[in-house]
Design an enzyme around this catalytic site. Structure first.
Site, mmCIF file in Angstrom:
data_model
loop_
_atom_site.group_PDB
_atom_site.id
_atom_site.type_symbol
_atom_site.label_atom_id
_atom_site.label_comp_id
_atom_site.label_asym_id
_atom_site.label_seq_id
_atom_site.Cartn_x
_atom_site.Cartn_y
_atom_site.Cartn_z
ATOM 1 N N TYR A 1 0.823 -1.221 0.000
ATOM 2 C CA TYR A 1 0.000 0.000 0.000
ATOM 3 C C TYR A 1 0.855 1.268 0.000
ATOM 4 C CZ TYR A 1 -4.350 -2.476 1.314
ATOM 5 O OH TYR A 1 -5.461 -3.276 1.335
ATOM 6 N N ASP B 1 -8.739 -10.801 7.704
ATOM 7 C CA ASP B 1 -8.066 -12.015 7.242
ATOM 8 C C ASP B 1 -6.574 -11.814 7.008
ATOM 9 O OD1 ASP B 1 -9.055 -10.288 5.208
ATOM 10 O OD2 ASP B 1 -8.462 -11.752 3.694
ATOM 11 N N ASP C 1 11.613 -38.719 -27.865
ATOM 12 C CA ASP C 1 11.068 -37.424 -28.283
ATOM 13 C C ASP C 1 11.334 -37.216 -29.778
ATOM 14 O OD1 ASP C 1 10.185 -34.809 -28.362
ATOM 15 O OD2 ASP C 1 11.957 -33.967 -27.354
HETATM 16 C C1 SPV Z 1 10.672 -29.812 -25.015
HETATM 17 O O1 SPV Z 1 10.524 -29.551 -23.841
HETATM 18 O O2 SPV Z 1 10.203 -30.814 -25.530
HETATM 19 C C2 SPV Z 1 11.443 -28.919 -25.865
HETATM 20 C C3 SPV Z 1 12.455 -28.073 -25.277
HETATM 21 O O3 SPV Z 1 11.247 -28.938 -27.049
HETATM 22 S S1 SPV Z 1 13.954 -28.877 -25.392
HETATM 23 O O4 SPV Z 1 13.819 -30.165 -24.749
HETATM 24 O O5 SPV Z 1 14.962 -28.057 -24.746
HETATM 25 O O6 SPV Z 1 14.249 -29.054 -26.803
HETATM 26 MG MG MG Z 2 10.105 -30.532 -27.727
#
Ligand code: SPV
Ligand code: MG
Length: 669
Positions: A312, A329, A441
């Site tokens: 504030y 609160d 991935d």
């Molecule tokens: C993911 O999190 O899948 C990414 C970021 O693409 S990295 O793993 O850094 O490529």
């Molecule tokens: Mg990725």
């Protein structure tokens, strides 16, 4: 409850001031008389019936009251013997109208709203007294016995406190006093104070003292009093009161507290900025400017200002309000440091803090639940990333790969210095989504499955979502992905400028990865932007030039081309621990482009703090895999411990107690 105002006195000590009207019509400010003020105050607290006893100038008084056109029923009771009797006889004349709880007051009494509120808040019968003011020589004093008002009169000094003829009387207590008033009058004892009849009851009327401390509550007997009271009233009227609101849905509880605060003085409302609200609880449904106009239109609010942070300090120093009002609160918990700061600032100039009990009414909780539901709706959720970028400049994002991690990102809050910090949005990472499914991935987990993960997260959260779209796939497929993500309420997709079999960027050049040509990738972005149906959805182009060691110039050329193709943001990635190439990119990119948001994933270059990234010109920081990486060693260890020990006992200490895990997920989120 009815009010009874005694106005049958002659007011002779006022001299010429009462030569043409009764004392109660004396002006105490350019806008009001004693009576008009009292009547307005009674209306404001919801009293619907008022009885006024009259004496001299009764017609003038009656006409005056009618001219005020107040929404209240006033009954006038004339005391025909006003010249020779005291107000005990006026009450006697009105006796048949008084079968109710009664708010009794002398017609020459001026009091501030807070005094009336204090009296009305008393559950028992009460009389206005002041323990702190000196005993008056000639005016009323109350003798207290066993904590109750035993006697009232001008002649008592022992065990007495200063008192004013302002009473709140519960029906049964009042009945006892009224019966004795009737008794007195029947016996012709009509020249004394009504309090003489009270004094005979010796505390049986159960009237308790209500301490007005130094609040204005004073009678006007003569011209000297008038001067003093008018001056005190001016101070009361110029008092300022400050309250701060973070809400965007105004409900009855808020209106009650606003009404109460406005009765203490000129009310200034501080509306918490979007940024402060977002950090403190959740992103506001209604932007600060609109929230401010919401308050501007509430009667009793004299000014609305923005409060930029939870503290504030800035506004208290700018406006020096006499009073700050807040719910109780904040006496404990994370808001306590804010309260402490308010108290210490108020102490520097003699301001006061008034706290009202916090309402945790079920129906208000239901409203909060509805707000949450609203925030989770696709149309509301989708646009929030852009608003966050506008409001905060830097947005922090944490990965979520299922409902549980979604909940963690949604609900984790840390408190520091009276403020709060939480993540702004969620990242649905291809790496973590694949890892959770035990897959590499490499765009192996198909879009249907990826969308299923988003849906699981969305079901239990409200924060905006950024989707890792890998390469975006074929342009012909990407356009469908864009529309599906928009429909779901995702805010942004990030696609990387790679082609062929995608591998995770953190492998760098250890594996074969091919970067798409500027032309092909620009065409993909253009197609995505063309397919997009909402204006809020964002497509971010991720540049892999530094990962694939293609050099800074290539990265910058790509960034420029992708922005020209319509990219709403640029992500620049690096797998180096040293952040210098990222810093260099930001600096060079920002030299030409001041506005396109820059996204970073500082997994390896993790030593730089968010504040520094912001200063350098970055806008979105994604913590891309930390929750997944926290999980794996913990579950691996548990599995190994059980195998090693042939039982679960040894690993229990490092586990969440089962009593907690069954309650971790509330049934009603
Ligand atoms: C993911 O999190 O899948 C990414 C970021 O693409 S990295 O793993 O850094 O490529
Ligand atoms: Mg990725």
């Amino acid at each position: 409850m009815k009010a009874l105002i005694l106005n049958s006195g002659l007011g002779s000590r006022m001299g010429v001031l009462t030569s043409e009207h009764p004392k109660c019509m004396t002006e105490i400010s350019p806008r009001e008389t004693i009576l008009s003020r009292q009547l307005q105050q009674l209306c404001d607290v919801g009293i619907k019936e008022i009885i006024i006893t009259t004496g001299l100038f009764s017609d003038v008084l009656r006409e005056y009251c009618e001219s005020l056109e107040l929404p209240v029923e006033i009954t006038f009771v004339h005391n025909p013997e006003f010249r020779t009797t005291n107000y005990i006889y006026s009450i006697y004349c009105a006796r048949d109208l008084l079968d109710d709880d009664i708010l009794l007051m002398h017609g020459d009494l001026v009091f501030e709203n807070a005094a009336l509120d204090r009296l009305l808040a008393c559950e028992t019968s009460g009389m206005a007294v002041s323990f702190s003011q000196p005993l008056p020589e000639k005016d009323f004093k109350a003798v207290l016995v066993n904590g109750k008002v035993d006697k009232v009169g001008i002649e008592f000094f022992d065990s007495a406190v200063a008192a004013q003829a302002l009473y709140k009387l519960n029906r049964e207590d009042w009945r006892k006093w009224l019966d004795n008033i009737i008794e007195f009058c029947k016996l012709g004892n009509t020249k004394v104070y009504a309090e003489n009849a009270l004094n005979e009851l010796e505390g049986e009327a159960n009237i308790f003292p209500v301490d007005m401390e130094n609040l204005l509550c004073a009678e006007i007997d003569d011209a000297e009093d008038l001067k003093k009271v008018s001056k005190a009233l001016k101070c009361v009227e110029s008092r300022t009161v400050y309250m701060c609101f973070a809400t965007d849905i105004l409900h009855g509880g808020h209106m009650t507290i606003i009404r109460r605060a406005a009765r203490l003085g000129k009310l200034i409302i501080g509306v918490l900025s979007d940024e402060a609200v977002a950090s403190y609880k959740r992103f506001p449904l209604v932007p600060a400017a609109e929230r401010m106009s919401l308050f501007e239109n509430i009667s009793g609010v004299s000014r609305v200002v923005e409060q930029k942070s939870l503290s504030y300090k800035e506004n208290l120093e700018a406006f020096h309000p006499d009073i700050v009002v807040h719910g109780d609160d904040w006496c404990t918990g994370f808001q306590k440091p804010i309260r402490d700061e308010v108290l210490s600032i108020l102490a520097t100039y003699g301001g006061k803090l008034v706290e009202y009990p916090y309402s945790s009414d079920e129906k208000y909780k239901e409203l909060q639940r509805r707000e949450r539901t609203e925030l989770a709706m696709p149309d509301i959720r989708r646009g929030r990333l852009r608003r966050l970028l506008d409001v905060k400049g830097l947005v922090t994002v944490m990965e979520a790969h299922d409902g549980l991690t979604g909940l963690i990102v949604e609900n984790t809050v840390v408190h520091e210095n009276g403020g709060a910090r939480q993540f702004d949005a969620m990242w649905v990472s291809s790496l973590c989504d694949s890892t959770a499914k035990g897959k590499p991935d490499i765009e192996l987990v198909d879009m249907t499955s990826r969308f299923r993960t988003i849906d699981d997260i969305m079901e239990v959260t409200t924060k905006p979502i950024i989707f890792d779209g890998d390469t975006g796939g074929l342009t012909e497929h990407f356009v469908y992905t864009v529309r599906s993500l928009e429909r779901m309420g995702v805010s942004m997709v990030i696609i990387e400028d790679k082609t062929g079999l995608k591998k995770n960027s953190l492998f760098g050049t250890e594996v074969v990865q091919t970067q798409a040509s500027i032309e092909d990738f620009s065409a993909k972005i253009r197609a995505g932007k063309k397919a997009q149906r909402t204006k809020e959805f964002m497509i971010c182009a991720r540049i892999e030039s530094l990962i694939l060691e293609q050099g800074m110039d290539d990265a910058l050329a790509r960034a420029k081309a992708f922005v020209e193709a319509g990219a709403d943001a640029i992500m620049i990635h690096s797998r180096r621990k040293d952040p210098s190439e990222i810093c260099e990119f930001i600096e060079k990119f920002r030299a030409d482009d001041k506005t396109t948001p820059i996204v970073l994933v500082p997994t390896s270059f993790n030593a730089v703090k968010e504040e520094e990234w912001k200063e350098r010109g970055a806008n979105i920081i994604i913590y891309a895999n930390q929750l997944m990486r926290a999980t794996v060693p913990a579950i691996q260890k548990a599995a190994e411990t059980i195998l090693t020990c042939h039982r679960a006992q040894e690993c229990d200490a490092s586990l969440m107690p089962f009593k907690d895990i069954i309650r971790l997920i509330p049934e009603d989120v």
